[in-house]
Design an enzyme around this catalytic site. Structure first.
Site, mmCIF file in Angstrom:
data_model
loop_
_atom_site.group_PDB
_atom_site.id
_atom_site.type_symbol
_atom_site.label_atom_id
_atom_site.label_comp_id
_atom_site.label_asym_id
_atom_site.label_seq_id
_atom_site.Cartn_x
_atom_site.Cartn_y
_atom_site.Cartn_z
ATOM 1 N N GLU A 397 0.794 -1.231 0.000
ATOM 2 C CA GLU A 397 0.000 0.000 0.000
ATOM 3 C C GLU A 397 0.829 1.285 0.000
ATOM 4 O O GLU A 397 0.679 2.121 0.881
ATOM 5 C CB GLU A 397 -0.911 0.006 1.230
ATOM 6 C CG GLU A 397 -2.054 -0.973 1.146
ATOM 7 C CD GLU A 397 -3.197 -0.479 0.278
ATOM 8 O OE1 GLU A 397 -3.069 0.602 -0.333
ATOM 9 O OE2 GLU A 397 -4.201 -1.202 0.187
ATOM 10 N N GLU A 477 -5.016 -9.954 -0.777
ATOM 11 C CA GLU A 477 -5.846 -9.877 0.428
ATOM 12 C C GLU A 477 -7.287 -10.061 -0.002
ATOM 13 O O GLU A 477 -7.696 -9.533 -1.038
ATOM 14 C CB GLU A 477 -5.693 -8.509 1.115
ATOM 15 C CG GLU A 477 -4.306 -8.252 1.662
ATOM 16 C CD GLU A 477 -4.156 -6.874 2.332
ATOM 17 O OE1 GLU A 477 -5.183 -6.275 2.714
ATOM 18 O OE2 GLU A 477 -3.015 -6.417 2.441
HETATM 19 C C1 IPT Z 1 -5.530 -3.372 3.190
HETATM 20 C C2 IPT Z 1 -4.180 -3.309 3.848
HETATM 21 O O1 IPT Z 1 -3.179 -3.748 2.984
HETATM 22 C C3 IPT Z 1 -4.112 -4.118 5.105
HETATM 23 O O2 IPT Z 1 -2.969 -3.736 5.810
HETATM 24 C C4 IPT Z 1 -5.335 -3.915 5.945
HETATM 25 O O3 IPT Z 1 -5.437 -2.581 6.341
HETATM 26 C C5 IPT Z 1 -6.523 -4.288 5.143
HETATM 27 O O4 IPT Z 1 -6.628 -3.463 4.033
HETATM 28 C C6 IPT Z 1 -7.804 -4.139 5.922
HETATM 29 O O5 IPT Z 1 -7.763 -4.615 7.209
HETATM 30 S S1 IPT Z 1 -5.692 -1.842 2.359
HETATM 31 C C7 IPT Z 1 -7.308 -1.631 1.774
HETATM 32 C C8 IPT Z 1 -7.376 -0.243 1.194
HETATM 33 C C9 IPT Z 1 -7.694 -2.572 0.733
#
Ligand code: IPT
Length: 965
Positions: A397, A477
């Site tokens: 990010e 993610e």
């Molecule tokens: C994404 C981040 O990479 C992770 O660290 C965490 O914050 C997650 O979201 C949510 O818990 S960033 C998001 C803008 C997709």
């Protein structure tokens, strides 16, 4: 410029190198140190005088000094890189240590595995150097500063530094010396770089070890004695993979020093747009893992690290992304040993620059390149000998930035044997993978078929776009496991497994970051200290609760990830979804149950099934017998369990299972007797009804209240959506589902039926539902509920639209003594429409308290689904049995939905004097809208007419001669 604000990564540090297990003397400097915390940076070197004490490794904010702070994306200081605020908490650490008499005279190195975020070191009062880069090692040459006997070591740690601008991960800000401190005798073998490849066509391996020129490399098991740098071909070698993590012990030796290594032979390569290991496409069943311990923060113990890896292995997880920084190096040893594929991520995240619209983002400012490259080098050099690490991730990010080009180029040159990953640059110019976070299913499907939309960033760059479109995809993610959730795992998995371009995913995230401060019983999260800027409970989003016990998402993920799939029942089809191994490590067991009670069981002979293959097996006659008709439900369960102990689980550990309902008998009816009208009260089948309220007030001799139609649930984090914006809760609240009012419109005895008509509707609005309760029975009760929406649920110019309900069912209040629950249906854990794969049909017993899932932030939880019948009984075994026609969902708790909704921490929930029982036809699924898509339409309970039937029966007290089960 002050060293903690300049753009120099470090001063006085040695060149980065591998984490090595050496025979040279070492002295651990972990333990009790003297400590003093300053609110701002003090002048002059540390002078211990009347200081307190602190455990090192550790974070001072978790040991009673100052407080931990949680923000998600926001920097907790003004964005003015590289400067820090005056309020820069600074911890001075001091200790004495005795140099052993036999300490070699040729020098020493002081090694810090991790200090957050910037520090300066003094040995015997003389400055040895400074360093930044919290989750990376730093080494200082200190031999010339040491003296025989007693020595002093002082370390000044600043919470904020220029480095903090690169460390904006979504986690607690936890300053301190949080990883080991060690004094090492000066290494004679400075570094080792093991290159151990595997040729899957010939089965041979090539080993080449770059190290001290005169060193001898030995791998006894393979009979290797080789010179440094010289490639040795091993004609037959067992390769390393996460499935079969074969390691060979090796040594690298020079006169005076031996380094011990564990070598894994494996080759990863990009072949025609597919990422392969040892010639096979890889498929990641992954999780994102932060380092977290509820009391120690990121100062992890090796035991907790091992627990993480063991739990991952036990839950069919085969990969981990070290989100968002290199972990303690011992964690990677465990991944090598027990078998996990690793994406090792650099300690870089500049997320908070979203608030300047990325102006000043270090990632795109050449002045920051040295700081960033320093981090990449320290990670790659430290971790380069781990066979488990197959991908280097540049950062998380941090938007697009030219410095990433430099990091990628250096990494590729230094280690051509691994792939490079970076998700957030939408051109993917520097990445070997295409990747996204939290896409909806349709987008994932489009990526699978390479029909995804062209990102804006490559729209005008056909070459970059062609390159991007040819890349394999990793879901970096997804499935935000915040609170109750995630939902939809099975749907994601189906798509991930369908298309070769999709090489798997990494669920967000492994563990809740709830912290237990000294003496506390509730976990804290952002905002608990009255901070104005905080990330609330957004970091309470793991598959494990903060104390490392699995939350329901983990068994669900395990089920969805099963590496062996069973279909059937007869023939039973065994699909082997593994990449490298057969199924000969597994034993296949069957069990036949009638209403949950086992009546027969056995073992199945399964022939060899190679990776990617399947086989069909005829079941023995008694396993699938359908001959004798029965009034009981017959279910066949087949389970694949470990045949023998593995390093991460013992024999009998279940890897996969499937259930087949062989025959479901019809639910017997209820005998109907007369309705006895007694004026104010009316009696039907063991129930007494109050004419004024239309409610049941006594049931089989017990005082009760209800059942009343219920459409509401205590919103989950996923119902609420991200920051309360894109969730369904807003729609549900706007439609007043959280403030329903009941009115009886009719209370009529019609033949053998009591018909109660009611209207259930929100305060302040014109919409509502018509509810009709039809009661009949003799010794038992039969209830049919019809629910029919009326009014403008679709919205008008002045009223909101509401398309779904959280639940449809009834709520019944029972005496507190009916706290023992036995049910036949899915369990043992909670389940929801889009998170029910792990729940299997069985007979279960729990107390009402045990039915609760202890989410850190209280919210809807604990539903049991596909319940055929459930009994709630007191200590004597007397109580009530509810039977569905055919099924219902069961939720029972000592607090009301409203209590649950109001609570912010678990201790806010004080048990009431009753049991609140929800008997539902259905609930809306969970989704993962706290960061990602909401439940898909097939898991949503639409606003519509519904009808369901329940039977209520008395349960007589247990015969004192029989034992409770
Ligand atoms: C994404 C981040 O990479 C992770 O660290 C965490 O914050 C997650 O979201 C949510 O818990 S960033 C998001 C803008 C997709």
């Amino acid at each position: 410029m002050r060293y903690f604000e300049d753009l120099t990564p470090s001063t006085g540090t040695r060149e980065p190198r591998a984490w090595l297990k050496s025979s040279r003397p070492r002295l651990s400097l972990n333990g009790r140190w003297q400590f003093k915390l300053w609110e701002t940076v003090p002048d002059g070197p540390p002078r211990p005088d009347g200081w307190g004490e602190l455990e090192v490794p550790g974070h001072w904010v978790l040991q009673g000094h100052d407080r931990p702070r949680y923000t998600n994306t926001a920097f907790p200081f003004p964005i003015d890189p590289p400067y820090t605020p005056d309020a820069n908490p600074t911890g001075d650490h001091f200790r004495w240590f005795d140099l052993p008499d036999d300490w070699p005279a040729d020098g020493a190195v002081l090694r810090f595995e991790g200090v957050d975020s910037c520090f300066k070191v003094w040995v015997n009062g003389v400055e040895a150097g400074t360093a930044k880069g919290s989750r990376l090692p730093s080494e200082f040459t200190v031999g010339h500063l040491l003296r025989p006997g007693r020595n002093s070591l002082a370390v000044r740690v600043h919470q904020w530094s220029s480095g903090s601008y690169l460390e904006d991960q979504d986690m607690w800000w936890l300053p301190g010396i949080f990883r080991d401190v060690t004094l090492l005798a000066r290494p004679l073998i400075d570094d080792v770089f093991v290159h151990a490849s595997y040729d899957h066509l010939t089965g041979s391996g090539i080993l080449r070890v770059e190290t001290a020129p005169d060193a001898v490399v030995r791998v006894p098991e393979l009979g290797i004695v080789a010179e440094a740098g010289v490639p040795v071909t091993v004609p037959v070698v067992e390769p390393w993979s996460a499935e079969l993590p074969r390691l060979y012990d090796a040594t690298v030796e020079v006169p005076g020093e031996t380094v011990e290594l564990r070598i894994g032979f494996r080759t990863v390569a990009m072949v025609d747009g597919v990422f392969t290991a040892n010639g096979q496409p890889l498929f990641f069943r992954g999780v994102n893992r932060h380092e977290h311990d509820e009391r120690r923060g990121r100062a992890m113990t090796v035991e907790a690290m091992r627990e993480d890896v063991v739990l991952m292995k036990q839950h069919n997880i085969n990969a981990v992304r070290t989100a968002h920084y290199p972990p303690h190096p011992a964690f990677l040893d465990l991944c090598d040993e027990l078998g996990l594929w690793v994406i090792d991520e650099c300690d870089i995240e500049t997320h908070g620059f979203i608030y300047t619209d990325w102006r000043g983002n270090p990632a795109d400012d050449p002045a920051w390149a040295p700081m960033m490259l320093d981090r990449m080098r320290r990670m790659v050099e430290r971790d380069k000998n781990h066979p488990s690490v197959v991908i280097w991730s540049l950062a998380n990010e941090s938007h697009r930035g030219r410095n990433f080009g430099e990091l990628a180029a250096w990494t590729r040159e230094r280690d051509p044997g691994r792939a490079v990953f970076y998700e957030r640059d939408r051109t993917y110019e520097f990445s070997d993978f295409y990747s996204l976070m939290y896409p909806p299913l349709e987008d994932l499907e489009a990526i699978g078929t390479r029909t995804e939309d062209v990102p804006d960033e490559t729209a005008e760059h056909p070459e970059l776009e062609a390159r991007r479109r040819a890349l394999p995809f990793i879901l970096a993610e997804y499935a935000h496991a915040m609170g109750n959730g995630p939902g939809g795992l099975a749907d994601y998995q189906r798509i991930l497994e369908r298309y070769p371009r999709l090489q798997g995913g990494f669920l967000w995230e492994w563990i809740d970051h709830g912290l237990l401060l000294p003496g506390a019983t509730d976990h804290v999260y952002g905002g608990d200290f009255g901070e104005k800027l905080h990330g609330a409970n957004f970091c309470i989003d793991g598959l494990l609760f903060p104390n490392r016990t699995p939350s329901p998402g983990l068994p669900e993920y395990k089920k969805v990830l099963e590496p062996v799939r069973l279909a059937g029942p007869n023939p039973l089809v065994v699909h082997n979804h593994r990449t490298f191994s057969g199924v000969d490590d597994l034993e296949f067991l069957w069990s036949l149950t009638e209403d949950g009670v086992e009546v027969d069981a056995g073992r199945l002979e399964v022939p060899a099934v190679g990776p990617g293959e399947s086989t069909e097996i005829r079941l023995p006659a008694q396993a699938s017998a359908l001959s004798a008709p029965s009034s009981l439900e017959r279910v066949l369960t087949v389970r694949a369990v470990l045949a023998k102990d593995e390093a991460w689980a013992t024999a009998g550990h279940e890897v996969a299972w499937a259930q087949f309902v062989l025959d479901s008998p019809v639910v017997p009816g209820v005998a109907v007797g007369p309705v006895v009208d007694g004026g104010e009260v009316v009696r039907v089948g063991g129930g007494v009804f109050d004419r004024r309220t239309g409610r049941l007030v006594r049931l089989f001799g017990q005082r009760v209240d209800g059942p009343a139609v219920d459409l509401w649930r205590a919103p989950t984090d996923n119902d609420n959506g991200q920051g309360g914006r894109n969730g369904v809760t807003q729609e549900w609240r706007a439609a007043g589902l959280d403030r329903l009012v009941h009115r009886v419109d009719g209370f009529d005895v019609m033949g053998d039926e009591l018909v109660v008509r009611a209207r259930v509707a929100p305060e302040g609005l014109g919409v509502g539902v018509r509810a009709t309760y039809r009661w009949s029975g003799e010794d038992e009760l039969r209830l049919t509920v019809d629910v029919e929406p009326e009014g403008e649920w679709g919205g008008t110019a002045v009223t909101p639209r509401c398309g779904s309900w959280p639940r449809v069912g009834v709520r019944l209040v029972l005496p507190r003594v009916l706290e023992n629950v036995r049910w036949y249906g899915r369990g043992p854990g909670e389940a929801y429409a889009d998170s029910r794969e792990a729940a299997r049909i069985g007979l279960y017993t729990r107390t009402v308290d045990e039915l609760q899932t202890p989410y850190v932030v209280p919210q809807e939880n604990g539903a049991r689904v596909d319940v055929r019948w459930a009994e709630l009984t007191d200590a004597e075994g007397k109580g009530l049995r509810v039977t569905g026609a055919p099924h219902f969902q069961l939720t029972a708790r000592r607090s009301t939905t409203e209590d649950l909704e109001a609570a912010r921490h678990r201790s806010d929930l004080t048990p009431r004097d009753h049991i609140y029982l929800n008997l539902d036809l259905a609930q809306t699924g969970l989704g993962s809208a706290s960061c990602g898509p909401a439940a898909t339409s097939d898991h949503v309970l639409d606003v519509a007419s519904y009808s369901f039937t329940l039977h209520l029966r008395p349960v007589p007290p247990r015969d004192p001669g029989t034992e409770a089960d």
